[in-house]
Design a protein around this motif. Sequence first.
Motif, PDB file in Angstrom:
ATOM      1  N   ASN A 156       0.843  -1.193   0.000  1.00 47.63           N
ATOM      2  CA  ASN A 156       0.000   0.000   0.000  1.00 47.63           C
ATOM      3  C   ASN A 156       0.881   1.247   0.000  1.00 47.63           C
ATOM      4  O   ASN A 156       1.772   1.377   0.848  1.00 47.63           O
ATOM      5  CB  ASN A 156      -0.910   0.016   1.226  1.00 47.63           C
ATOM      6  N   VAL A 157       0.612   2.144  -0.935  1.00 43.61           N
ATOM      7  CA  VAL A 157       1.423   3.352  -1.071  1.00 43.61           C
ATOM      8  C   VAL A 157       0.507   4.568  -1.056  1.00 43.61           C
ATOM      9  O   VAL A 157      -0.480   4.613  -1.796  1.00 43.61           O
ATOM     10  CB  VAL A 157       2.243   3.335  -2.376  1.00 43.61           C
ATOM     11  N   LEU A 158       0.832   5.551  -0.230  1.00 47.71           N
ATOM     12  CA  LEU A 158       0.105   6.810  -0.200  1.00 47.71           C
ATOM     13  C   LEU A 158       0.750   7.764  -1.202  1.00 47.71           C
ATOM     14  O   LEU A 158       1.922   8.122  -1.057  1.00 47.71           O
ATOM     15  CB  LEU A 158       0.140   7.415   1.204  1.00 47.71           C
ATOM     16  N   LEU A 159      -0.010   8.162  -2.218  1.00 50.88           N
ATOM     17  CA  LEU A 159       0.474   9.068  -3.258  1.00 50.88           C
ATOM     18  C   LEU A 159      -0.062  10.467  -2.957  1.00 50.88           C
ATOM     19  O   LEU A 159      -1.276  10.654  -2.824  1.00 50.88           O
ATOM     20  CB  LEU A 159      -0.003   8.610  -4.630  1.00 50.88           C
ATOM     21  N   VAL A 160       0.839  11.434  -2.864  1.00 58.92           N
ATOM     22  CA  VAL A 160       0.473  12.788  -2.448  1.00 58.92           C
ATOM     23  C   VAL A 160       0.944  13.803  -3.482  1.00 58.92           C
ATOM     24  O   VAL A 160       2.108  13.797  -3.881  1.00 58.92           O
ATOM     25  CB  VAL A 160       1.103  13.130  -1.078  1.00 58.92           C
ATOM     26  N   GLY A 161       0.028  14.668  -3.913  1.00 57.08           N
ATOM     27  CA  GLY A 161       0.391  15.785  -4.780  1.00 57.08           C
ATOM     28  C   GLY A 161       0.295  17.064  -3.981  1.00 57.08           C
ATOM     29  O   GLY A 161      -0.691  17.300  -3.276  1.00 57.08           O
ATOM     30  N   ILE A 162       1.327  17.913  -4.055  1.00 53.70           N
ATOM     31  CA  ILE A 162       1.375  19.123  -3.240  1.00 53.70           C
ATOM     32  C   ILE A 162       1.397  20.349  -4.138  1.00 53.70           C
ATOM     33  O   ILE A 162       2.050  20.361  -5.185  1.00 53.70           O
ATOM     34  CB  ILE A 162       2.614  19.083  -2.316  1.00 53.70           C
ATOM     35  N   ASP A 163       0.637  21.383  -3.735  1.00 53.63           N
ATOM     36  CA  ASP A 163       0.526  22.566  -4.588  1.00 53.63           C
ATOM     37  C   ASP A 163       1.378  23.731  -4.086  1.00 53.63           C
ATOM     38  O   ASP A 163       1.169  24.874  -4.484  1.00 53.63           O
ATOM     39  CB  ASP A 163      -0.937  23.010  -4.721  1.00 53.63           C
ATOM     40  N   ARG A 164       2.354  23.452  -3.228  1.00 51.72           N
ATOM     41  CA  ARG A 164       3.185  24.531  -2.695  1.00 51.72           C
ATOM     42  C   ARG A 164       4.028  25.156  -3.805  1.00 51.72           C
ATOM     43  O   ARG A 164       4.676  24.475  -4.575  1.00 51.72           O
ATOM     44  CB  ARG A 164       4.091  24.018  -1.587  1.00 51.72           C
ATOM     45  N   ARG A 165       4.003  26.481  -3.866  1.00 46.93           N
ATOM     46  CA  ARG A 165       4.761  27.232  -4.856  1.00 46.93           C
ATOM     47  C   ARG A 165       5.629  28.261  -4.157  1.00 46.93           C
ATOM     48  O   ARG A 165       5.137  29.069  -3.375  1.00 46.93           O
ATOM     49  CB  ARG A 165       3.818  27.930  -5.847  1.00 46.93           C
TER      50      ARG A 165
END
Length: 235
Positions: A23-32
């Motif tokens: 099981n893998v937690l995939l995270v997309g982050i919008d920090r700019r």
Amino acid sequence: GVFGGDGGSGTAPTRWNGTDRLNVLLVGIDRRGDDATFNTDPLIVASIDPKKGSVTMFSIPRDTVYFPRASSNGGGTSGTNRVNAMYSIYYKRYGKYGPTEVDCAGMDRFRADVATALGTEIDYWAMIRMIPFSQLVDSIGYVAVDVPGPIVDTYYGHHGVYFPDANGYVLHGNDECGPKPKKCRSGLAYVRSRHGTQAGSANNDFKRAYRQHDFIFAATQRVVERGEGANLRAL
């Protein structure tokens, strides 16, 4: 970054044996840049079962509140804080990192929360930001998806985006897009768009979650097509 463990219990990372479920937690982050506040809107748990040869994905809606917290993080829930802000809170509370760095301890805390909420182990996590996402897509040439459209989002960016209803539609990293009738080829816009309409009804976070899953599967197929060995290592 990619790190492992047994559901965030604090033990040392373990190497996957290639046969057990993963099981893998995939995270997309919008920090700019130096943004003090940032979100992790894409929160996807990918579950790989080598014995069945199957992969399933589950998305956690970004606006979920009262999200369970692991006992190692004090228990209880996130309260009125949305789930997509939990890593940001850990980051500011415990981390002393620059804008391009990852608070690995904070991500491990959040991984433990997700494991608690879902009642399962989360073996690894993987995080990506928007520019590296686009670069990764371009590094494999393109990703072809079946657009469940047409998608018309006049809110996205400064002028809106349009994706036609098409199968095998080619997307790149972050090509410049314009309003309809100009066809958008940006993979980043495709997985981020959540306003306007899709197939004549409201576009929203749930619909883009399905598109994100489909995009990941399509991108994975592109990686497989590249072959193993040196080609895979080069990527």
